[in-house]
Design a protein around this motif. Sequence first.
Motif, PDB file in Angstrom:
ATOM      1  N   GLU A   1      33.710 -27.581  -6.428  1.00 22.65           N
ATOM      2  CA  GLU A   1      33.515 -28.929  -5.864  1.00 22.65           C
ATOM      3  C   GLU A   1      33.489 -29.983  -6.969  1.00 22.65           C
ATOM      4  O   GLU A   1      34.045 -31.076  -6.813  1.00 22.65           O
ATOM      5  CB  GLU A   1      32.220 -29.001  -5.054  1.00 22.65           C
ATOM      6  CG  GLU A   1      32.361 -28.494  -3.630  1.00 22.65           C
ATOM      7  CD  GLU A   1      31.371 -29.168  -2.684  1.00 22.65           C
ATOM      8  OE1 GLU A   1      31.384 -30.408  -2.579  1.00 22.65           O
ATOM      9  OE2 GLU A   1      30.590 -28.432  -2.063  1.00 22.65           O
TER      10      GLU A   1
ATOM     11  N   GLU B   1      24.175 -37.119  -7.147  1.00 21.08           N
ATOM     12  CA  GLU B   1      25.057 -36.217  -6.408  1.00 21.08           C
ATOM     13  C   GLU B   1      25.067 -34.816  -7.010  1.00 21.08           C
ATOM     14  O   GLU B   1      25.203 -33.822  -6.301  1.00 21.08           O
ATOM     15  CB  GLU B   1      26.477 -36.781  -6.367  1.00 21.08           C
ATOM     16  CG  GLU B   1      27.385 -35.996  -5.434  1.00 21.08           C
ATOM     17  CD  GLU B   1      28.768 -36.608  -5.270  1.00 21.08           C
ATOM     18  OE1 GLU B   1      29.588 -35.999  -4.560  1.00 21.08           O
ATOM     19  OE2 GLU B   1      29.030 -37.678  -5.862  1.00 21.08           O
TER      20      GLU B   1
ATOM     21  N   THR C   1      22.277 -32.981  -5.525  1.00 18.38           N
ATOM     22  CA  THR C   1      22.608 -32.679  -4.126  1.00 18.38           C
ATOM     23  C   THR C   1      23.521 -31.461  -4.045  1.00 18.38           C
ATOM     24  O   THR C   1      23.321 -30.569  -3.212  1.00 18.38           O
ATOM     25  CB  THR C   1      23.290 -33.882  -3.460  1.00 18.38           C
ATOM     26  OG1 THR C   1      22.390 -34.994  -3.466  1.00 18.38           O
ATOM     27  CG2 THR C   1      23.696 -33.572  -2.024  1.00 18.38           C
ATOM     28  N   LEU C   2      24.522 -31.418  -4.926  1.00 23.99           N
ATOM     29  CA  LEU C   2      25.429 -30.271  -4.956  1.00 23.99           C
ATOM     30  C   LEU C   2      24.687 -29.002  -5.374  1.00 23.99           C
ATOM     31  O   LEU C   2      24.946 -27.915  -4.847  1.00 23.99           O
ATOM     32  CB  LEU C   2      26.584 -30.541  -5.922  1.00 23.99           C
ATOM     33  CG  LEU C   2      27.652 -31.524  -5.450  1.00 23.99           C
ATOM     34  CD1 LEU C   2      28.624 -31.840  -6.581  1.00 23.99           C
ATOM     35  CD2 LEU C   2      28.405 -30.976  -4.247  1.00 23.99           C
TER      36      LEU C   2
ATOM     37  N   LYS D   1      21.524 -28.261  -4.831  1.00 24.74           N
ATOM     38  CA  LYS D   1      20.744 -27.789  -3.677  1.00 24.74           C
ATOM     39  C   LYS D   1      21.643 -27.151  -2.628  1.00 24.74           C
ATOM     40  O   LYS D   1      21.269 -26.165  -1.982  1.00 24.74           O
ATOM     41  CB  LYS D   1      19.955 -28.953  -3.076  1.00 24.74           C
ATOM     42  CG  LYS D   1      18.809 -29.434  -3.957  1.00 24.74           C
ATOM     43  CD  LYS D   1      18.092 -30.633  -3.351  1.00 24.74           C
ATOM     44  CE  LYS D   1      16.944 -31.097  -4.249  1.00 24.74           C
ATOM     45  NZ  LYS D   1      16.289 -32.322  -3.710  1.00 24.74           N
ATOM     46  N   LYS D   2      22.847 -27.695  -2.459  1.00 26.37           N
ATOM     47  CA  LYS D   2      23.786 -27.154  -1.475  1.00 26.37           C
ATOM     48  C   LYS D   2      24.187 -25.726  -1.817  1.00 26.37           C
ATOM     49  O   LYS D   2      24.250 -24.865  -0.926  1.00 26.37           O
ATOM     50  CB  LYS D   2      25.026 -28.050  -1.415  1.00 26.37           C
ATOM     51  CG  LYS D   2      26.149 -27.488  -0.541  1.00 26.37           C
ATOM     52  CD  LYS D   2      27.373 -28.406  -0.568  1.00 26.37           C
ATOM     53  CE  LYS D   2      28.519 -27.797   0.230  1.00 26.37           C
ATOM     54  NZ  LYS D   2      29.711 -28.679   0.238  1.00 26.37           N
ATOM     55  N   TRP D   3      24.436 -25.465  -3.109  1.00 21.92           N
ATOM     56  CA  TRP D   3      24.984 -24.171  -3.495  1.00 21.92           C
ATOM     57  C   TRP D   3      23.957 -23.151  -3.979  1.00 21.92           C
ATOM     58  O   TRP D   3      24.216 -21.941  -3.939  1.00 21.92           O
ATOM     59  CB  TRP D   3      26.061 -24.368  -4.557  1.00 21.92           C
ATOM     60  CG  TRP D   3      27.281 -25.008  -3.980  1.00 21.92           C
ATOM     61  CD1 TRP D   3      27.650 -26.317  -4.077  1.00 21.92           C
ATOM     62  CD2 TRP D   3      28.258 -24.382  -3.152  1.00 21.92           C
ATOM     63  NE1 TRP D   3      28.800 -26.539  -3.373  1.00 21.92           N
ATOM     64  CE2 TRP D   3      29.193 -25.361  -2.792  1.00 21.92           C
ATOM     65  CE3 TRP D   3      28.436 -23.077  -2.685  1.00 21.92           C
ATOM     66  CZ2 TRP D   3      30.289 -25.084  -1.986  1.00 21.92           C
ATOM     67  CZ3 TRP D   3      29.529 -22.795  -1.883  1.00 21.92           C
ATOM     68  CH2 TRP D   3      30.446 -23.795  -1.541  1.00 21.92           C
TER      69      TRP D   3
ATOM     70  N   SER E   1      20.470 -23.448  -0.504  1.00 21.40           N
ATOM     71  CA  SER E   1      20.803 -23.564   0.916  1.00 21.40           C
ATOM     72  C   SER E   1      21.730 -22.415   1.294  1.00 21.40           C
ATOM     73  O   SER E   1      22.333 -21.789   0.412  1.00 21.40           O
ATOM     74  CB  SER E   1      21.515 -24.905   1.202  1.00 21.40           C
ATOM     75  OG  SER E   1      20.739 -25.995   0.766  1.00 21.40           O
TER      76      SER E   1
ATOM     77  N   ILE F   1      24.904 -20.442   1.979  1.00 17.50           N
ATOM     78  CA  ILE F   1      26.279 -20.674   1.535  1.00 17.50           C
ATOM     79  C   ILE F   1      27.223 -19.655   2.172  1.00 17.50           C
ATOM     80  O   ILE F   1      26.813 -18.565   2.559  1.00 17.50           O
ATOM     81  CB  ILE F   1      26.389 -20.601  -0.002  1.00 17.50           C
ATOM     82  CG1 ILE F   1      25.965 -19.214  -0.520  1.00 17.50           C
ATOM     83  CG2 ILE F   1      25.560 -21.696  -0.652  1.00 17.50           C
ATOM     84  CD1 ILE F   1      26.199 -19.017  -2.011  1.00 17.50           C
TER      85      ILE F   1
ATOM     86  N   ASN G   1      26.252 -17.143   4.753  1.00 11.36           N
ATOM     87  CA  ASN G   1      25.141 -18.078   4.961  1.00 11.36           C
ATOM     88  C   ASN G   1      23.813 -17.561   4.427  1.00 11.36           C
ATOM     89  O   ASN G   1      22.762 -17.731   5.062  1.00 11.36           O
ATOM     90  CB  ASN G   1      25.019 -18.433   6.446  1.00 11.36           C
ATOM     91  CG  ASN G   1      26.231 -19.202   6.933  1.00 11.36           C
ATOM     92  OD1 ASN G   1      26.754 -20.062   6.221  1.00 11.36           O
ATOM     93  ND2 ASN G   1      26.707 -18.887   8.121  1.00 11.36           N
TER      94      ASN G   1
ATOM     95  N   ASN H   1      20.942 -17.700   1.465  1.00  7.56           N
ATOM     96  CA  ASN H   1      20.394 -18.656   0.498  1.00  7.56           C
ATOM     97  C   ASN H   1      20.038 -17.912  -0.785  1.00  7.56           C
ATOM     98  O   ASN H   1      19.236 -16.978  -0.772  1.00  7.56           O
ATOM     99  CB  ASN H   1      19.143 -19.312   1.100  1.00  7.56           C
ATOM    100  CG  ASN H   1      18.619 -20.464   0.266  1.00  7.56           C
ATOM    101  OD1 ASN H   1      18.898 -20.561  -0.921  1.00  7.56           O
ATOM    102  ND2 ASN H   1      17.832 -21.328   0.883  1.00  7.56           N
TER     103      ASN H   1
END
Length: 302
Positions: A68, A261, A264-265, A267-269, A272, A274, A278, A280
């Motif tokens: 990303e 950002e 944020t990325l 925390k996303k990967w 959370s 994935i 799915n 974590n």
Amino acid sequence: MRAPTCSAFALTSTLALLFSLAVPASAQTPPTLDKAKASGTLTVAYRESSIPFSYLGGDAQPTGFGWEICQRIVNEVKKSTGRADLKVATQSVTSQNRIPLLVNGTIDIECGSTTNNSDRAKQVAFAINYFYTGTRLLVKSDSPIKAMADLKGKKVVSTAGTTNYQVMRKLNADRNLGFDLLAAKDHAESALLVQSSRADAFGMDDILLYGLRASAQNPAEFAVVGEAIQVEPYAIMLRKDDPAFKKLVDDTLVALIKSGEFETLYKKWFQSPIPPKNINLGAPMSQELRDNLKALSDKPAL
């Protein structure tokens, strides 16, 4: 003037060949931004199983944290070159071929889990460090191996071409553990050797082990154990002596960090669920990384 003899032609050809071999491939590759502008293409490399940095998702397409970030870099390359029509070519790489393919111009940037160290810096360049990790062990959940000392006399695998393989070899010698060190072609194969009981443990960066465990058919079958050895930084890899492209990549990372950002990325990967299952990873940001979000350093490991 007398025409050159065949032997003179042969000597000239030989000297030309020797000169071409003496010139590094990177010296024959134009600066990345010039290359992208002229060709209309940027080749972005990814790893097939370096979860969550770059790996193949459920749709068999590259995805991940590093992937990303590299898409943000691609957008900046489009702006810098004036090529809104810039095409992104993708190339799968391994631990063994990633540096040669970057140096010879086959790929332009690698967005994976490559350790930034002094030895590699002789051949390539690195952007600002964007993760820190240490070598630990992946074992079966019912394994008696809980620490590095438990490896004595065991079969241990690590991925060929990685710093972790060298770390495990040094550990074996320094502590006189006498384990049999195997080399696998990639992280997925290393994990498979443990799953199939052909190896007792897999030595690798802890975050990659968490990712492999999360992507396994039965995650509960595996455990990540042992004290972390040799904490090292990961960074996006670029060609050496290409200051304009390095500045663009570093500036993109700085903008992501300062805008929030990047976190944020992260925390996303890392914190959370994935894809593809799915799960974590539950990996909080290390203090080393938090410190570097302020220092913005590309300092290599020794």
